[in-house]
Design a protein around this motif. Structure first.
Motif, PDB file in Angstrom:
ATOM      1  N   PRO A  54      46.955 -56.192   6.028  1.00  0.00           N
ATOM      2  CA  PRO A  54      46.409 -57.175   5.092  1.00  0.00           C
ATOM      3  C   PRO A  54      45.364 -58.082   5.742  1.00  0.00           C
ATOM      4  N   GLY A  55      44.266 -58.289   5.014  1.00  0.00           N
ATOM      5  CA  GLY A  55      43.180 -59.123   5.506  1.00  0.00           C
ATOM      6  C   GLY A  55      42.127 -58.360   6.292  1.00  0.00           C
ATOM      7  N   ASP A  56      42.425 -57.114   6.658  1.00  0.00           N
ATOM      8  CA  ASP A  56      41.486 -56.303   7.426  1.00  0.00           C
ATOM      9  C   ASP A  56      40.617 -55.455   6.503  1.00  0.00           C
ATOM     10  N   GLU A  57      39.485 -55.003   7.037  1.00  0.00           N
ATOM     11  CA  GLU A  57      38.583 -54.119   6.309  1.00  0.00           C
ATOM     12  C   GLU A  57      38.346 -52.855   7.118  1.00  0.00           C
ATOM     13  N   VAL A  58      38.227 -51.747   6.394  1.00  0.00           N
ATOM     14  CA  VAL A  58      37.934 -50.453   7.019  1.00  0.00           C
ATOM     15  C   VAL A  58      36.739 -49.845   6.300  1.00  0.00           C
ATOM     16  N   ILE A  59      35.718 -49.473   7.043  1.00  0.00           N
ATOM     17  CA  ILE A  59      34.505 -48.907   6.457  1.00  0.00           C
ATOM     18  C   ILE A  59      34.680 -47.409   6.261  1.00  0.00           C
ATOM     19  N   ILE A  60      34.413 -46.951   5.031  1.00  0.00           N
ATOM     20  CA  ILE A  60      34.546 -45.534   4.696  1.00  0.00           C
ATOM     21  C   ILE A  60      33.374 -45.108   3.806  1.00  0.00           C
ATOM     22  N   PRO A  61      33.101 -43.815   3.708  1.00  0.00           N
ATOM     23  CA  PRO A  61      32.042 -43.364   2.798  1.00  0.00           C
ATOM     24  C   PRO A  61      32.478 -43.471   1.346  1.00  0.00           C
ATOM     25  N   ALA A  62      31.516 -43.684   0.461  1.00  0.00           N
ATOM     26  CA  ALA A  62      31.823 -43.789  -0.969  1.00  0.00           C
ATOM     27  C   ALA A  62      32.162 -42.432  -1.582  1.00  0.00           C
ATOM     28  N   LEU A  63      31.760 -41.343  -0.924  1.00  0.00           N
ATOM     29  CA  LEU A  63      32.060 -39.999  -1.404  1.00  0.00           C
ATOM     30  C   LEU A  63      33.065 -39.340  -0.473  1.00  0.00           C
ATOM     31  N   SER A  64      34.225 -39.011  -1.008  1.00  0.00           N
ATOM     32  CA  SER A  64      35.258 -38.308  -0.251  1.00  0.00           C
ATOM     33  C   SER A  64      36.369 -37.974  -1.225  1.00  0.00           C
ATOM     34  N   TYR A  65      37.412 -37.329  -0.730  1.00  0.00           N
ATOM     35  CA  TYR A  65      38.631 -37.252  -1.530  1.00  0.00           C
ATOM     36  C   TYR A  65      39.273 -38.632  -1.509  1.00  0.00           C
ATOM     37  N   VAL A  66      39.890 -39.013  -2.605  1.00  0.00           N
ATOM     38  CA  VAL A  66      40.359 -40.383  -2.784  1.00  0.00           C
ATOM     39  C   VAL A  66      41.378 -40.814  -1.730  1.00  0.00           C
ATOM     40  N   ALA A  67      42.027 -39.861  -1.067  1.00  0.00           N
ATOM     41  CA  ALA A  67      43.007 -40.195  -0.038  1.00  0.00           C
ATOM     42  C   ALA A  67      42.413 -41.043   1.079  1.00  0.00           C
ATOM     43  N   THR A  68      41.122 -40.852   1.366  1.00  0.00           N
ATOM     44  CA  THR A  68      40.470 -41.630   2.423  1.00  0.00           C
ATOM     45  C   THR A  68      40.575 -43.127   2.144  1.00  0.00           C
ATOM     46  N   ALA A  69      40.423 -43.506   0.886  1.00  0.00           N
ATOM     47  CA  ALA A  69      40.549 -44.914   0.509  1.00  0.00           C
ATOM     48  C   ALA A  69      42.003 -45.303   0.271  1.00  0.00           C
ATOM     49  N   VAL A 121      44.757 -44.559   1.760  1.00  0.00           N
ATOM     50  CA  VAL A 121      45.533 -44.957   2.935  1.00  0.00           C
ATOM     51  C   VAL A 121      45.179 -46.362   3.385  1.00  0.00           C
ATOM     52  N   VAL A 122      43.928 -46.751   3.196  1.00  0.00           N
ATOM     53  CA  VAL A 122      43.518 -48.118   3.529  1.00  0.00           C
ATOM     54  C   VAL A 122      44.243 -49.102   2.616  1.00  0.00           C
ATOM     55  N   GLU A 123      44.286 -48.772   1.333  1.00  0.00           N
ATOM     56  CA  GLU A 123      45.020 -49.610   0.377  1.00  0.00           C
ATOM     57  C   GLU A 123      46.505 -49.687   0.734  1.00  0.00           C
ATOM     58  N   LEU A 124      47.074 -48.571   1.154  1.00  0.00           N
ATOM     59  CA  LEU A 124      48.514 -48.508   1.402  1.00  0.00           C
ATOM     60  C   LEU A 124      48.960 -49.370   2.580  1.00  0.00           C
ATOM     61  N   VAL A 125      48.066 -49.651   3.521  1.00  0.00           N
ATOM     62  CA  VAL A 125      48.441 -50.564   4.615  1.00  0.00           C
ATOM     63  C   VAL A 125      48.064 -52.002   4.289  1.00  0.00           C
ATOM     64  N   GLY A 126      47.532 -52.222   3.083  1.00  0.00           N
ATOM     65  CA  GLY A 126      47.199 -53.576   2.652  1.00  0.00           C
ATOM     66  C   GLY A 126      45.815 -54.036   3.031  1.00  0.00           C
ATOM     67  N   ALA A 127      45.031 -53.148   3.615  1.00  0.00           N
ATOM     68  CA  ALA A 127      43.657 -53.494   4.003  1.00  0.00           C
ATOM     69  C   ALA A 127      42.694 -53.198   2.855  1.00  0.00           C
ATOM     70  N   THR A 128      41.410 -53.487   3.073  1.00  0.00           N
ATOM     71  CA  THR A 128      40.395 -53.308   2.041  1.00  0.00           C
ATOM     72  C   THR A 128      39.400 -52.230   2.464  1.00  0.00           C
ATOM     73  N   PRO A 129      39.199 -51.195   1.630  1.00  0.00           N
ATOM     74  CA  PRO A 129      38.163 -50.213   1.934  1.00  0.00           C
ATOM     75  C   PRO A 129      36.787 -50.793   1.616  1.00  0.00           C
ATOM     76  N   VAL A 130      35.862 -50.646   2.545  1.00  0.00           N
ATOM     77  CA  VAL A 130      34.488 -51.098   2.350  1.00  0.00           C
ATOM     78  C   VAL A 130      33.618 -49.851   2.294  1.00  0.00           C
TER      79      VAL A 130
END
Length: 368
Positions: free
Chosen positions: A71-86, A88-97
């Motif tokens: 929570p409170g952290d951000e992880v940079i990912i591509p906007a195009l991927s399979y949704v699992a990439t984002a 997992v970021v949500e599941l640890v409480g962080a924010t996908p950027v």
């Protein structure tokens, strides 16, 4: 024409026999075949450790947890991927950027990453989309400049390289999937590579309920997960790994037929940079905007060809759109176009070159 599905795993008698041997042994979970699988992938990718788990999403989840991202952290990912990439970021409480992608390779646009880095950024998680390495060397330089760990989402890209170095060996972690659409498959399954021994030990504990052996006894030292791989899954994929390079070589031959045969002015073919190879988990083309991609999928199916869209523009998906309210048309136009106009066409080991020519011929006759 006999129906050609989008994908069909090539499971041979020797693969089946390997599974049967495990079933007869009674040693079904995380036994010798899992160890052999881990050793084989570590050697192949030239990393010190490989940890086999239940699927390719669990690998990413474990990587984030092991790095303490939450929570409170951000992880940079591509906007195009399979949704699992984002996810997992949500599941640890962080924010996908999200960062837009390149229109030729469908991989993260490295030049756009730095503007998204903030004090909250704790990792960069690029994807090697469709089996082609992103410009991971450039990602690593940027990450080193900012002191950020890199988690490679290489779900589709076992065997992909940049300048001869394997995906999964650049970042602190590399994540691979063995879903049936991959070159080799365990049905479900994943593996996490790392050359950091301490992180590898942590992941091994986390995948098995937080158990660590201390003085010959099991001690529960963390709140872990049940992310173990079965031994019969490992046996299935171990058998296929022996022919992985031949599979990749043959898929490149099939891709070359597509490049030579598809000549429709309204179909944009993928691009392979000179410093990289492609493993062709997906042959992904982009249709001109005056095509209705979904109608094309239906038309091709009626003509005996299984196709689908290639990947999601994640911020445009319902959950992410409601939560973050991002305008993908303005912020991620390349990812949105690849999602809405992209078309994945068949390319797998069981196909013959003549079938590829037939598919190309049908594509060339598409009308707008």
């Amino acid at each position: 024409m006999e129906f050609i599905p989008l994908t069909s795993p090539d499971i041979r008698d020797e693969d089946i026999n390997a599974v049967v041997e495990v079933l007869k042994s009674g040693m079904l979970v995380q036994a010798q075949n899992v160890q052999d699988f881990e050793a084989g992938v570590a050697t192949f990718t030239q990393t010190k450790n490989a940890i086999a788990v239940s699927n390719g999403t669990a690998t990413l989840h474990l990587a984030l947890v092991a790095l303490g991202i939450g929570p409170g952290d951000e992880v940079i990912i591509p906007a195009l991927s399979y949704v699992a990439t984002a996810n997992v970021v949500e599941l640890v409480g962080a924010t996908p950027v999200f960062v837009d992608v390149d229109t030729d390779t469908f991989n993260i646009e490295v030049a756009a990453i730095e503007a998204k880095i903030t004090s909250k950024t704790k990792a960069i998680m690029p994807v090697h989309e469709f089996g082609l390495a992103c410009d991971i060397e450039a990602v690593m330089k940027l990450a080193e400049k900012h002191g950020l760990p890199v988690i490679e989402d290489a779900a589709c890209a076992l065997g992909a390289t940049q300048n001869g170095k394997h995906t999964g060996s650049f970042g602190i972690f590399g994540s691979f999937s063995f879903h049936p659409r991959k070159a080799v498959s365990s049905g479900e399954g994943g593996i996490l590579t790392t050359s950091d021994d301490a992180l590898a030990a942590k992941v091994r504990i986390l995948r098995n309920h937080g158990v660590e052996m201390q003085h010959g006894k099991m001690e529960f030292v963390a709140a872990g997960f049940n992310y173990r791989m079965t031994d019969f899954q490992a046996a299935l994929v171990n058998s296929q790994l022996k022919r992985l390079l031949k599979i990749i070589d043959y898929k490149n031959e099939l891709a070359e037929v597509y490049f030579n045969e598809i000549n429709h002015s309204g179909i944009k073919l993928p691009v392979v940079p000179a410093d990289r190879n492609h493993t062709w988990q997906t042959f992904h083309v982009v249709l001109d905007s005056d095509f209705d991609r979904d109608k094309v999928i239906t038309e091709l199916r009626e003509k005996g060809i299984g196709t689908n869209y290639g990947a999601q523009c994640i911020p445009a998906q319902q959950y992410y759109l409601k939560k973050y309210g991002l305008d993908s048309a303005k912020e991620f136009p390349n990812a949105l176009r690849a999602f809405k106009s992209g078309l994945a066409i068949p390319i797998y080991e069981k196909l013959q070159k003549e079938q590829i020519r037939q598919i190309a011929s049908v594509l060339n006759k598409l009308t707008r």
